[in-house]
Motif scaffolding. Structure first.
Motif, PDB file in Angstrom:
ATOM      1  N   VAL A 220       0.880  -1.175   0.000  1.00 50.62           N
ATOM      2  CA  VAL A 220       0.000   0.000   0.000  1.00 50.62           C
ATOM      3  C   VAL A 220       0.912   1.218   0.000  1.00 50.62           C
ATOM      4  O   VAL A 220       1.736   1.386   0.916  1.00 50.62           O
ATOM      5  N   ASP A 223       0.388   5.396   4.091  1.00 53.05           N
ATOM      6  CA  ASP A 223      -0.801   5.482   4.968  1.00 53.05           C
ATOM      7  C   ASP A 223      -0.716   6.728   5.838  1.00 53.05           C
ATOM      8  O   ASP A 223      -1.284   6.790   6.921  1.00 53.05           O
ATOM      9  N   ASP A 229      -8.292   7.369   6.455  1.00 56.40           N
ATOM     10  CA  ASP A 229      -7.476   6.285   7.026  1.00 56.40           C
ATOM     11  C   ASP A 229      -6.000   6.402   6.635  1.00 56.40           C
ATOM     12  O   ASP A 229      -5.228   5.466   6.834  1.00 56.40           O
ATOM     13  N   SER A 231      -4.705   6.468   3.643  1.00 56.63           N
ATOM     14  CA  SER A 231      -4.339   6.010   2.289  1.00 56.63           C
ATOM     15  C   SER A 231      -5.079   6.859   1.253  1.00 56.63           C
ATOM     16  O   SER A 231      -6.071   7.527   1.551  1.00 56.63           O
ATOM     17  N   LEU A 276      -7.123   1.292   1.503  1.00 60.66           N
ATOM     18  CA  LEU A 276      -7.402   0.305   2.559  1.00 60.66           C
ATOM     19  C   LEU A 276      -8.869  -0.136   2.513  1.00 60.66           C
ATOM     20  O   LEU A 276      -9.182  -1.302   2.758  1.00 60.66           O
ATOM     21  N   ARG A 280     -10.283  -3.937   1.995  1.00 62.82           N
ATOM     22  CA  ARG A 280     -11.311  -4.541   2.866  1.00 62.82           C
ATOM     23  C   ARG A 280     -12.496  -5.051   2.050  1.00 62.82           C
ATOM     24  O   ARG A 280     -13.065  -6.096   2.345  1.00 62.82           O
ATOM     25  N   ILE A 294       2.346  -1.916   4.454  1.00 60.63           N
ATOM     26  CA  ILE A 294       2.341  -0.482   4.170  1.00 60.63           C
ATOM     27  C   ILE A 294       3.748  -0.073   3.744  1.00 60.63           C
ATOM     28  O   ILE A 294       4.725  -0.401   4.431  1.00 60.63           O
TER      29      ILE A 294
END
Ligand code: NAD
Ligand code: WQD
Length: 349
Positions: A220, A223, A229, A231, A276, A280, A294
């Motif tokens: 990712v 963050d 969040d 991101s 993120l 999910r 991350i």
């Protein structure tokens, strides 16, 4: 009613899904694609879905003579949907000449032929990347452009400008510029999907390739952004919803409902989804845990961008019907199907 449409880049990701939608709505379609980032096997998938075989002319649209021959062989075209282009942002930074040459020469040749052969309707694949680091969210079609973040994005800004200039001196020529946000997902049948020759770098294929084991882990990119969040936030639009925007745009032009002869529309779902949140959503619809870590920010990424699509809803009657979960479900089914097919190809050898 005459309804033959030329789809350039018809073997590519968005082109192939759009062909399915055009055929479903009664259009006849031919494709022109040099297969620089695709494979003609996609035409088998289109045939299985629609019962119709589409012919692809394997030509480089940068070759003016070959492009002229194609138009001369099809004097009955009513419209063109011009997808053909190179689209990798990072590659365009490393190879700007190749991107300018391919994306602009092919556009100029197709426009030249369209005008010579009096093909009245033209839809152009533009991109949210024309907005650059937008100063207001959501972006509307009138949000001012910022500096293009890459040569790729600049080819889209220049492409739009070329088409505006041409439309001004050809008032009978009808043009629509569609600015796509982040296309993702696949046809429900899992018979077609994103199958680039170049390695995938977009978020959704990276997620599905990680989950199926083609990549050990995904990263990712940051963050620590100023988002809910941390991101980045994007507007992920299901490719079949995007495909339908092209059909609606052509119908709008053919019915003469356009207010000017060069109009622009955002095509997104109007909602931001963070990286993120996308992960999910994938985990929720597939029940699979994704192996990710991350990492640092990716240079050139904008913090957040998403569309206001009110204009497309109001004038084209277009609305997205699918959300991020539909994207993840269909992208995953496609990944499973194509990975299974690749394994059976190997076992047959
Ligand atoms: P893709 O690479 O899957 O499809 C493009 C197709 O054009 C490929 O099949 C390629 O072989 C063909 N092509 C490229 N140059 C050509 C040439 N000179 N002559 C003939 N064929 C040529 O890409 P896609 O995701 O389907 O994108 C389609 C269009 O939408 C492109 O113009 C792209 O810039 C634009 N767009 C894509 C996205 C995205 O994230 N996928 C977002 C916004 C805009
Ligand atoms: C989405 C988000 C990444 C991969 C690009 C072009 C744009 C348009 C659409 C053509 C970002 C994050 C990604 C990964 C990650 N294309 N990410 N790990 O950059 O928004 O837009 O495609 O016109 O012009 O720039 O799309 O899918 O690459 O990234 O964290 O391995 O996912 O940082 O926030 P992008 P993307």
């Amino acid at each position: 009613m005459a309804n033959k449409v030329l789809v350039t880049g018809g073997c590519g990701y968005i082109g192939s899904h759009t062909i399915v939608d055009l055929l479903k709505h009664g259009f006849e379609v031919i494709s022109a694609d040099n297969l620089s980032n695709s494979d003609e096997r996609v035409l088998d998938g289109i045939e299985k879905i629609t019962g119709k075989r589409v012919v692809n002319y394997r030509i480089d649209l940068c070759d003016l003579a070959a492009t002229q021959r194609l138009f001369a062989a099809h004097p009955d075209l009513v419209g063109i949907v011009h997808f053909a282009a190179l689209k990798l942002v990072g590659e365009s930074v490393a190879q700007p000449l190749r991107y300018y040459r391919n994306n602009l020469n092919s556009l100029l040749n197709v426009v030249d032929c369209a005008l010579r052969h009096e093909v009245p309707h033209f839809i152009f694949s533009s991109s949210c990347s024309v907005y650059g680091n937008a100063q207001e969210l959501p972006v509307t079609e009138t949000t001012p452009w910022q500096r293009a973040e890459s040569p790729y994005a600049r080819t889209k800004q220049m492409g739009e400008q070329i088409l505006r200039d041409m439309a001004r001196v050809h008032p009978n020529w009808q043009v629509i510029l569609l600015r796509y946000f982040n296309p993702a997902g696949a046809h429900e049948s899992a018979l077609i999907g994103e199958a680039p020759t170049n390695p995938a770098s977009n978020l959704v294929p990276v997620i599905t390739e990680t989950a199926i084991g083609k990549r050990p882990q995904m990263v990712v990119f940051g963050d620590d952004y100023p988002t809910r969040d941390g991101s980045c936030i994007r507007d992920y639009i299901h490719v079949m919803d995007l495909a339908n925007a092209h059909t609606k745009a052509l119908q709008y032009l053919m019915e003469g409902r356009n207010e000017s002869n060069c109009e622009v529309f955002n095509v997104g779902i109007g909602q931001g989804v963070s990286v993120l949140e996308a992960i999910r959503a994938f985990e929720k619809v597939t029940g699979k845990k994704l192996n990710y870590r991350i990492g640092p920010r990716r240079p050139g990424d904008v913090v957040a961008i998403y569309a206001n699509y009110d204009k497309a809803a109001r004038l084209l009657g277009w609305r997205p019907k699918r959300n991020i979960e539909d994207i993840m479900r269909t992208a995953w089914r496609w990944e499973v199907a194509r990975t299974g097919a690749a394994h059976s190809d190997v076992s047959k050898r």
